[in-house]
Design an enzyme around this catalytic site. Sequence first.
Site, PDB file in Angstrom:
ATOM      1  N   ASP A 117       0.612  -0.853   0.194  1.00  0.00           N
ATOM      2  CA  ASP A 117      -0.094   0.177   0.211  1.00  0.00           C
ATOM      3  C   ASP A 117       0.845   1.205  -0.129  1.00  0.00           C
ATOM      4  O   ASP A 117       2.017   1.318   0.869  1.00  0.00           O
ATOM      5  CB  ASP A 117      -1.064  -0.361   1.224  1.00  0.00           C
ATOM      6  CG  ASP A 117      -2.016   1.254   1.135  1.00  0.00           C
ATOM      7  OD1 ASP A 117      -1.894   1.733   0.224  1.00  0.00           O
ATOM      8  OD2 ASP A 117      -2.975   1.412   2.501  1.00  0.00           O
ATOM      9  N   TYR A 119       1.449   5.359  -0.286  1.00  0.00           N
ATOM     10  CA  TYR A 119       0.654   7.226   0.119  1.00  0.00           C
ATOM     11  C   TYR A 119       1.073   7.492  -0.752  1.00  0.00           C
ATOM     12  O   TYR A 119       1.876   8.829  -0.468  1.00  0.00           O
ATOM     13  CB  TYR A 119       1.380   7.025   1.227  1.00  0.00           C
ATOM     14  CG  TYR A 119       1.231   8.079   2.359  1.00  0.00           C
ATOM     15  CD1 TYR A 119      -0.156   7.828   3.005  1.00  0.00           C
ATOM     16  CD2 TYR A 119       2.301   9.156   3.013  1.00  0.00           C
ATOM     17  CE1 TYR A 119      -0.619   9.017   4.275  1.00  0.00           C
ATOM     18  CE2 TYR A 119       1.965   9.604   3.863  1.00  0.00           C
ATOM     19  CZ  TYR A 119       1.049   9.304   4.013  1.00  0.00           C
ATOM     20  OH  TYR A 119       0.514  10.617   5.918  1.00  0.00           O
ATOM     21  N   HIS A 124      -3.910  14.178   1.175  1.00  0.00           N
ATOM     22  CA  HIS A 124      -3.431  13.501   1.769  1.00  0.00           C
ATOM     23  C   HIS A 124      -3.365  13.357   2.804  1.00  0.00           C
ATOM     24  O   HIS A 124      -2.695  13.096   4.291  1.00  0.00           O
ATOM     25  CB  HIS A 124      -4.349  11.833   1.291  1.00  0.00           C
ATOM     26  CG  HIS A 124      -4.677  10.527   3.128  1.00  0.00           C
ATOM     27  ND1 HIS A 124      -5.199  10.653   3.424  1.00  0.00           N
ATOM     28  CD2 HIS A 124      -3.376   9.535   2.403  1.00  0.00           C
ATOM     29  CE1 HIS A 124      -5.306   9.593   4.102  1.00  0.00           C
ATOM     30  NE2 HIS A 124      -3.704   9.386   3.960  1.00  0.00           N
ATOM     31  N   GLU A 190     -10.749   3.587   4.162  1.00  0.00           N
ATOM     32  CA  GLU A 190      -9.559   4.370   2.995  1.00  0.00           C
ATOM     33  C   GLU A 190      -9.483   4.192   1.825  1.00  0.00           C
ATOM     34  O   GLU A 190      -9.912   3.049   1.765  1.00  0.00           O
ATOM     35  CB  GLU A 190      -7.792   4.044   2.921  1.00  0.00           C
ATOM     36  CG  GLU A 190      -7.438   4.398   4.723  1.00  0.00           C
ATOM     37  CD  GLU A 190      -6.212   4.957   4.812  1.00  0.00           C
ATOM     38  OE1 GLU A 190      -5.124   3.869   3.843  1.00  0.00           O
ATOM     39  OE2 GLU A 190      -5.319   5.993   5.927  1.00  0.00           O
ATOM     40  N   GLU A 192      -9.182   4.001  -1.903  1.00  0.00           N
ATOM     41  CA  GLU A 192      -7.988   3.611  -2.498  1.00  0.00           C
ATOM     42  C   GLU A 192      -8.559   3.001  -4.179  1.00  0.00           C
ATOM     43  O   GLU A 192      -9.550   2.915  -4.348  1.00  0.00           O
ATOM     44  CB  GLU A 192      -6.673   2.822  -2.130  1.00  0.00           C
ATOM     45  CG  GLU A 192      -6.866   3.164  -0.958  1.00  0.00           C
ATOM     46  CD  GLU A 192      -5.940   2.569   0.182  1.00  0.00           C
ATOM     47  OE1 GLU A 192      -4.665   2.465  -0.864  1.00  0.00           O
ATOM     48  OE2 GLU A 192      -5.075   3.305   1.105  1.00  0.00           O
ATOM     49  N   ASP A 224      -9.095   0.674   2.520  1.00  0.00           N
ATOM     50  CA  ASP A 224      -8.284   0.300   3.428  1.00  0.00           C
ATOM     51  C   ASP A 224      -8.662   0.524   4.907  1.00  0.00           C
ATOM     52  O   ASP A 224      -8.845   1.330   5.548  1.00  0.00           O
ATOM     53  CB  ASP A 224      -6.947   0.674   3.392  1.00  0.00           C
ATOM     54  CG  ASP A 224      -5.367   0.658   4.034  1.00  0.00           C
ATOM     55  OD1 ASP A 224      -5.463  -0.376   4.436  1.00  0.00           O
ATOM     56  OD2 ASP A 224      -4.676   1.141   3.763  1.00  0.00           O
ATOM     57  N   ARG A 228      -7.408   3.597  13.552  1.00  0.00           N
ATOM     58  CA  ARG A 228      -6.584   4.388  13.815  1.00  0.00           C
ATOM     59  C   ARG A 228      -6.162   4.663  14.903  1.00  0.00           C
ATOM     60  O   ARG A 228      -4.976   5.694  15.117  1.00  0.00           O
ATOM     61  CB  ARG A 228      -7.796   6.729  13.515  1.00  0.00           C
ATOM     62  CG  ARG A 228      -8.055   6.216  11.990  1.00  0.00           C
ATOM     63  CD  ARG A 228      -6.719   6.580  11.452  1.00  0.00           C
ATOM     64  NE  ARG A 228      -7.132   6.810   9.755  1.00  0.00           N
ATOM     65  CZ  ARG A 228      -6.507   6.173   8.265  1.00  0.00           C
ATOM     66  NH1 ARG A 228      -5.710   5.975   8.287  1.00  0.00           N
ATOM     67  NH2 ARG A 228      -7.620   6.705   7.532  1.00  0.00           N
ATOM     68  N   GLN A 231      -3.423   2.252  15.023  1.00  0.00           N
ATOM     69  CA  GLN A 231      -2.468   2.899  14.142  1.00  0.00           C
ATOM     70  C   GLN A 231      -0.980   4.026  15.034  1.00  0.00           C
ATOM     71  O   GLN A 231      -0.091   3.880  15.018  1.00  0.00           O
ATOM     72  CB  GLN A 231      -2.521   3.647  13.137  1.00  0.00           C
ATOM     73  CG  GLN A 231      -2.492   3.886  11.959  1.00  0.00           C
ATOM     74  CD  GLN A 231      -2.808   4.464  10.858  1.00  0.00           C
ATOM     75  OE1 GLN A 231      -4.097   4.272  10.837  1.00  0.00           O
ATOM     76  NE2 GLN A 231      -1.830   5.071   9.505  1.00  0.00           N
ATOM     77  N   LYS A 244      -4.047  -2.089  10.545  1.00  0.00           N
ATOM     78  CA  LYS A 244      -4.401  -1.793   9.053  1.00  0.00           C
ATOM     79  C   LYS A 244      -4.778  -3.545   8.689  1.00  0.00           C
ATOM     80  O   LYS A 244      -4.602  -3.730   7.496  1.00  0.00           O
ATOM     81  CB  LYS A 244      -3.478  -1.632   8.280  1.00  0.00           C
ATOM     82  CG  LYS A 244      -2.464  -0.387   8.127  1.00  0.00           C
ATOM     83  CD  LYS A 244      -3.611   0.611   7.389  1.00  0.00           C
ATOM     84  CE  LYS A 244      -3.098   2.283   7.997  1.00  0.00           C
ATOM     85  NZ  LYS A 244      -4.023   2.868   6.343  1.00  0.00           N
ATOM     86  N   THR A 248      -9.110  -5.399   4.286  1.00  0.00           N
ATOM     87  CA  THR A 248      -8.590  -4.829   2.701  1.00  0.00           C
ATOM     88  C   THR A 248      -9.351  -5.310   1.809  1.00  0.00           C
ATOM     89  O   THR A 248      -9.357  -6.225   1.333  1.00  0.00           O
ATOM     90  CB  THR A 248      -6.914  -4.493   2.601  1.00  0.00           C
ATOM     91  OG1 THR A 248      -6.486  -4.601   3.608  1.00  0.00           O
ATOM     92  CG2 THR A 248      -6.770  -3.777   1.180  1.00  0.00           C
ATOM     93  N   THR A 339      -4.431   5.957   0.412  1.00  0.00           N
ATOM     94  CA  THR A 339      -6.122   6.761   0.552  1.00  0.00           C
ATOM     95  C   THR A 339      -5.933   8.130  -0.699  1.00  0.00           C
ATOM     96  O   THR A 339      -4.589   8.693  -0.264  1.00  0.00           O
ATOM     97  CB  THR A 339      -5.852   7.997   1.970  1.00  0.00           C
ATOM     98  OG1 THR A 339      -6.025   6.713   2.975  1.00  0.00           O
ATOM     99  CG2 THR A 339      -7.472   8.480   1.657  1.00  0.00           C
ATOM    100  N   GLU A 353      -9.548  12.545   8.194  1.00  0.00           N
ATOM    101  CA  GLU A 353      -9.469  14.061   7.638  1.00  0.00           C
ATOM    102  C   GLU A 353     -11.251  14.529   7.353  1.00  0.00           C
ATOM    103  O   GLU A 353     -11.209  15.772   7.942  1.00  0.00           O
ATOM    104  CB  GLU A 353      -9.148  13.462   6.491  1.00  0.00           C
ATOM    105  CG  GLU A 353      -7.865  13.667   6.556  1.00  0.00           C
ATOM    106  CD  GLU A 353      -7.384  12.769   4.539  1.00  0.00           C
ATOM    107  OE1 GLU A 353      -7.927  11.412   3.916  1.00  0.00           O
ATOM    108  OE2 GLU A 353      -7.066  13.813   3.612  1.00  0.00           O
TER     109      GLU A 353
HETATM  110 MN    MN Z   1      -3.979   2.632   3.148  1.00  0.00          MN
END
Ligand code: MN
Length: 403
Positions: A117, A119, A124, A190, A192, A224, A228, A231, A244, A248, A339, A353
């Site tokens: 994955d 970023y 983001h 997320e 994606e 995803d 949080r 994480q 994570k 998925t 994301t 976000e």
């Molecule tokens: Mn992700």
Amino acid sequence: MTTWVDGAAGSLFDIDNLPYGVFSRPGEEPRVGVRIGDLVLDLSPVAAAEMLDVHHVFQERSLNALMAEGRLVRESVRRWVTGLLSDGTERDLVEPHLVPLADVTLHLPVEVGDYVDFYASLDHATNVGRIFRPDGEPLLPNWRHLPVGYHGRSGTVVGSGTPVTRPQGQRKSPTDDTPTFGPSTRLDIEAELGFVVGTPSSIGEPVSYDDFADHVFGVVGLNDWSARDIQAWEYVPLGPFLGKSFATSVSRWVTPLEALDAAWVDVPGQDPTPLPYLRPGTGAGPARGLDIGVEVVLNGAVVSRPPYRTMYWSPAQLLAHLTVNGASVRTGDLYASGTISGPEAGQRGSFLELSWGGTEPFADGRTFLEDGDEVVLRYTAPGTAGGRIALGEVTGRVEPARE
Ligand code: MN
């Protein structure tokens, strides 16, 4: 090119789309099909009747055998299917093998190998930097030089519609002295895009930017799921782990690259100029991204519209970076964009976000996901015939933690 299939012309699954999936009817073995309108074409018996060289790949329970055949076969199978569904003289042969979507079960379409994955969204990464590190520079020094990524857990990639159990784990808020254990209180999505590898590469041989379409078979929608709180406590210094790896979700349709031929656009601009291994060949201009629109739907209401075309790093740059050290890719490998968030508030691809770290409730007071919430990610892109096509959607409902 017009299809004779009832109801397909002018729909989001017209003859210029034709995504692949794996389906079965009750009591039957899963096998490969292609979607047209609200029907699935059972490819195996048609390919056998027409004595196609590769007819055996359609009897498999995943797309891997088809994808491993490589780019030329991918293109020729697509031309063959397009002919079957547009040439009226094929109708008598093909029509008995069109199955209503309502009568089939769709399966996870790919036997997923390695999963990475990235970023790749500037907006983001900037938003997350501001939320997680409010006193520092939002972007860390490497971000504009390389596509940041991590290896995820392929064994927990699940098909759209699979329920997601709220994970448990350790979390520690900045105001607590010690961590606590329990169900995540900051469960997130997320939005994606995922890229599925067809043709493998050899260990020791990087895949260049220009060889992207020789190796990538197609594209899936991808969620995803992210805890949080877990994480935030675990990610330093080695990156995402249990926050994570619990699930998925990917779409049950894989859109072949050729269906996206009209969707390529220049990336918004890269400063500084990336190192040579991250650039298209000489004279080719800037890196190319995809104009794919995303909708994030929470319990039936659209809460965000992330635009994939605003992504900083392009799909070919992600693959070039993933392999530049000589790491090889295999058929079925999956890598995701990270994301997707655009510059505007209504274009953010995560609840982190959208609620600005949980401080600004949105959508009827929501900050993070509650048990019973259903999230649907929908994707559309310009089709090659001038209209729009839909990619496979990704749905998932949150189930309570198992305590
Ligand atoms: Mn992700």
